[in-house]
Design a protein around this motif. Structure first.
Motif, PDB file in Angstrom:
ATOM      1  N   VAL A 188      60.259 -16.866 -14.496  1.00  0.00           N
ATOM      2  CA  VAL A 188      61.647 -16.694 -13.589  1.00  0.00           C
ATOM      3  C   VAL A 188      62.606 -16.758 -14.620  1.00  0.00           C
ATOM      4  N   ALA A 189      63.719 -15.195 -14.607  1.00  0.00           N
ATOM      5  CA  ALA A 189      65.222 -15.454 -15.456  1.00  0.00           C
ATOM      6  C   ALA A 189      65.805 -16.183 -14.913  1.00  0.00           C
ATOM      7  N   THR A 190      67.122 -17.012 -15.517  1.00  0.00           N
ATOM      8  CA  THR A 190      68.160 -17.249 -15.186  1.00  0.00           C
ATOM      9  C   THR A 190      68.990 -17.936 -16.191  1.00  0.00           C
ATOM     10  N   THR A 191      70.232 -17.738 -15.573  1.00  0.00           N
ATOM     11  CA  THR A 191      71.252 -17.690 -16.988  1.00  0.00           C
ATOM     12  C   THR A 191      71.948 -19.317 -17.569  1.00  0.00           C
TER      13      THR A 191
ATOM     14  N   TYR B 182      64.742 -15.859 -24.380  1.00  0.00           N
ATOM     15  CA  TYR B 182      65.900 -16.344 -24.089  1.00  0.00           C
ATOM     16  C   TYR B 182      66.101 -16.259 -22.454  1.00  0.00           C
ATOM     17  N   GLY B 183      66.426 -17.217 -22.257  1.00  0.00           N
ATOM     18  CA  GLY B 183      66.619 -17.215 -20.242  1.00  0.00           C
ATOM     19  C   GLY B 183      65.405 -16.504 -19.133  1.00  0.00           C
ATOM     20  N   VAL B 184      64.373 -16.924 -20.278  1.00  0.00           N
ATOM     21  CA  VAL B 184      63.283 -16.291 -19.243  1.00  0.00           C
ATOM     22  C   VAL B 184      62.332 -17.961 -19.601  1.00  0.00           C
ATOM     23  N   TYR B 185      61.896 -18.303 -18.503  1.00  0.00           N
ATOM     24  CA  TYR B 185      60.861 -19.889 -18.000  1.00  0.00           C
ATOM     25  C   TYR B 185      59.201 -19.127 -17.450  1.00  0.00           C
ATOM     26  N   ALA B 186      58.557 -19.852 -18.584  1.00  0.00           N
ATOM     27  CA  ALA B 186      57.404 -19.790 -17.785  1.00  0.00           C
ATOM     28  C   ALA B 186      56.762 -20.780 -16.670  1.00  0.00           C
ATOM     29  N   LEU B 187      56.587 -21.216 -15.578  1.00  0.00           N
ATOM     30  CA  LEU B 187      56.449 -22.181 -14.237  1.00  0.00           C
ATOM     31  C   LEU B 187      55.244 -22.169 -14.365  1.00  0.00           C
ATOM     32  N   ARG B 188      54.834 -23.715 -14.137  1.00  0.00           N
ATOM     33  CA  ARG B 188      53.414 -23.927 -12.659  1.00  0.00           C
ATOM     34  C   ARG B 188      53.724 -24.333 -11.701  1.00  0.00           C
ATOM     35  N   PHE B 189      52.987 -23.645 -10.675  1.00  0.00           N
ATOM     36  CA  PHE B 189      53.464 -24.050  -8.997  1.00  0.00           C
ATOM     37  C   PHE B 189      52.463 -25.829  -8.765  1.00  0.00           C
ATOM     38  N   GLU B 190      53.668 -26.486  -8.314  1.00  0.00           N
ATOM     39  CA  GLU B 190      52.695 -27.375  -7.498  1.00  0.00           C
ATOM     40  C   GLU B 190      53.546 -27.867  -6.342  1.00  0.00           C
ATOM     41  N   ARG B 191      52.494 -28.492  -6.026  1.00  0.00           N
ATOM     42  CA  ARG B 191      53.164 -29.017  -4.675  1.00  0.00           C
ATOM     43  C   ARG B 191      52.934 -27.915  -3.149  1.00  0.00           C
ATOM     44  N   LEU B 192      52.402 -26.868  -3.260  1.00  0.00           N
ATOM     45  CA  LEU B 192      52.238 -26.033  -2.540  1.00  0.00           C
ATOM     46  C   LEU B 192      51.696 -26.247  -1.148  1.00  0.00           C
ATOM     47  N   SER B 193      52.885 -25.368   0.280  1.00  0.00           N
ATOM     48  CA  SER B 193      51.590 -25.843   1.270  1.00  0.00           C
ATOM     49  C   SER B 193      50.467 -24.467   1.641  1.00  0.00           C
ATOM     50  N   ASP B 194      49.197 -24.676   2.346  1.00  0.00           N
ATOM     51  CA  ASP B 194      48.201 -23.600   2.377  1.00  0.00           C
ATOM     52  C   ASP B 194      48.607 -22.325   2.659  1.00  0.00           C
ATOM     53  N   GLU B 195      49.549 -22.464   3.059  1.00  0.00           N
ATOM     54  CA  GLU B 195      50.744 -21.134   3.728  1.00  0.00           C
ATOM     55  C   GLU B 195      51.644 -20.795   2.440  1.00  0.00           C
ATOM     56  N   ALA B 196      51.627 -21.441   1.923  1.00  0.00           N
ATOM     57  CA  ALA B 196      52.849 -20.511   0.611  1.00  0.00           C
ATOM     58  C   ALA B 196      51.416 -20.018  -0.217  1.00  0.00           C
TER      59      ALA B 196
END
Length: 65
Positions: free
Chosen positions: A3-6, A42-56
């Motif tokens: 994700v990129a964020t300010t 700068y402003g870009v982050y690596a994320l790990r998914f957590e708590r996802l429903s089966d549909e998501a």
């Protein structure tokens, strides 16, 4: 996920997200939680998914596949 964020994020911060459904799939938004693993650039982050429903999880697989 990446994700990129300010807004600065902290390592191990827990985020909630909501994405629009894939245009061809229709249906509802894809929502869940992700944890910040590291800042990649700068402003870009690596994320790990957590708590996802089966549909998501299935919807994200369709997006990536």
């Amino acid at each position: 996920m990446r994700v990129a964020t300010t807004r600065p994020l902290s390592t191990d911060e827990l985020l909630e997200f909501e994405l629009p459904p894939p245009s061809a799939a229709g249906g509802g938004n894809i929502s869940g939680r992700a944890r910040v693993l590291r800042q990649q650039t700068y402003g870009v982050y690596a994320l790990r998914f957590e708590r996802l429903s089966d549909e998501a999880r299935a919807a994200l697989s369709r997006l990536a596949g």
